[in-house]
Design a protein around this motif. Sequence first.
Motif, PDB file in Angstrom:
ATOM      1  N   GLY A  16      -4.362  -5.260   2.893  1.00 57.15           N
ATOM      2  CA  GLY A  16      -3.060  -5.391   2.255  1.00 57.15           C
ATOM      3  C   GLY A  16      -2.532  -6.809   2.262  1.00 57.15           C
ATOM      4  O   GLY A  16      -3.005  -7.668   3.003  1.00 57.15           O
ATOM      5  N   ILE A  17      -1.528  -7.019   1.424  1.00 61.09           N
ATOM      6  CA  ILE A  17      -0.981  -8.362   1.233  1.00 61.09           C
ATOM      7  C   ILE A  17       0.252  -8.617   2.099  1.00 61.09           C
ATOM      8  O   ILE A  17       0.664  -9.758   2.253  1.00 61.09           O
ATOM      9  N   TYR A  18       0.843  -7.569   2.652  1.00 56.58           N
ATOM     10  CA  TYR A  18       2.080  -7.740   3.409  1.00 56.58           C
ATOM     11  C   TYR A  18       1.785  -7.915   4.903  1.00 56.58           C
ATOM     12  O   TYR A  18       0.770  -7.398   5.411  1.00 56.58           O
ATOM     13  N   GLU A  21       0.776  -4.993   6.927  1.00 55.27           N
ATOM     14  CA  GLU A  21      -0.551  -4.450   6.583  1.00 55.27           C
ATOM     15  C   GLU A  21      -1.678  -5.227   7.278  1.00 55.27           C
ATOM     16  O   GLU A  21      -2.803  -4.749   7.355  1.00 55.27           O
ATOM     17  N   SER A  70      -7.200  -8.706   1.911  1.00 50.73           N
ATOM     18  CA  SER A  70      -5.828  -8.564   1.412  1.00 50.73           C
ATOM     19  C   SER A  70      -5.797  -7.583   0.249  1.00 50.73           C
ATOM     20  O   SER A  70      -4.925  -6.720   0.166  1.00 50.73           O
ATOM     21  N   LEU A  71      -6.764  -7.736  -0.659  1.00 52.46           N
ATOM     22  CA  LEU A  71      -6.764  -6.940  -1.887  1.00 52.46           C
ATOM     23  C   LEU A  71      -7.873  -5.892  -1.899  1.00 52.46           C
ATOM     24  O   LEU A  71      -8.993  -6.150  -1.418  1.00 52.46           O
ATOM     25  N   LEU A  72      -7.571  -4.766  -2.513  1.00 51.17           N
ATOM     26  CA  LEU A  72      -8.619  -3.754  -2.720  1.00 51.17           C
ATOM     27  C   LEU A  72      -9.723  -4.312  -3.611  1.00 51.17           C
ATOM     28  O   LEU A  72     -10.894  -3.916  -3.489  1.00 51.17           O
ATOM     29  N   GLU A  73      -9.374  -5.249  -4.506  1.00 49.81           N
ATOM     30  CA  GLU A  73     -10.375  -5.865  -5.382  1.00 49.81           C
ATOM     31  C   GLU A  73     -11.467  -6.563  -4.557  1.00 49.81           C
ATOM     32  O   GLU A  73     -12.653  -6.453  -4.842  1.00 49.81           O
ATOM     33  N   LYS A  98      -5.767   3.545  -1.739  1.00 46.58           N
ATOM     34  CA  LYS A  98      -4.806   3.698  -0.653  1.00 46.58           C
ATOM     35  C   LYS A  98      -4.090   5.025  -0.856  1.00 46.58           C
ATOM     36  O   LYS A  98      -3.921   5.489  -1.995  1.00 46.58           O
ATOM     37  N   VAL A 101       0.934   5.035  -0.360  1.00 46.89           N
ATOM     38  CA  VAL A 101       1.578   3.747  -0.046  1.00 46.89           C
ATOM     39  C   VAL A 101       2.803   3.489  -0.909  1.00 46.89           C
ATOM     40  O   VAL A 101       3.666   2.706  -0.531  1.00 46.89           O
ATOM     41  N   LEU A 102       2.872   4.118  -2.066  1.00 42.47           N
ATOM     42  CA  LEU A 102       4.057   3.980  -2.913  1.00 42.47           C
ATOM     43  C   LEU A 102       4.670   5.353  -3.120  1.00 42.47           C
ATOM     44  O   LEU A 102       3.939   6.349  -3.263  1.00 42.47           O
TER      45      LEU A 102
END
Length: 123
Positions: A16-18, A21, A70-73, A98, A101-102
């Motif tokens: 994750g980016i946060y 996370e 950081s990224l799923l990519e 994920k 998460v939202l």
Amino acid sequence: MDIIFLEAFRIKTLIGIYPWEKKIPQTIELNLEIGLPSKHDYLTDQIEDTLDYAQIVERIRAMLAEQHFSLLETLTENIAQMILTEFQSPWVKVNAAKLDVLDGVRKLGITIERGKRGQPHFS
Ligand SMILES: Nc1nc2c(c(=O)[nH]1)N=C([C@H](O)[C@@H](O)CO)CN2
């Protein structure tokens, strides 16, 4: 092309980016399709003559314990490249999601395909 699939492979990792996370592991769900090299002779009935999916699962577990993305990519790209190079698969499809998460979204994520999808395998 013959394909090994791994469905709903759930694993905890830092992703994750946060800032939170990067400290708290999250469960992600992986779905993979892994093309088998057509040169392999499955009629031998020997594990040495195919790709051992148990080894692939263990390799993914090790990668996601050691490396934090950081990224799923980036996560899916690293898994795809590892399978192509270390297991000599000609083609791979990797989906990473994920969970919850939202608000209102049960799963979200990315699907990538790498390598060259081949012809059906006739023996
Ligand atoms: N294209 C992407 N967008 C976002 C990602 C990602 O990995 N790829 N990640 C996040 C956050 O980490 C998010 O999952 C936390 O809610 C946001 N967007």
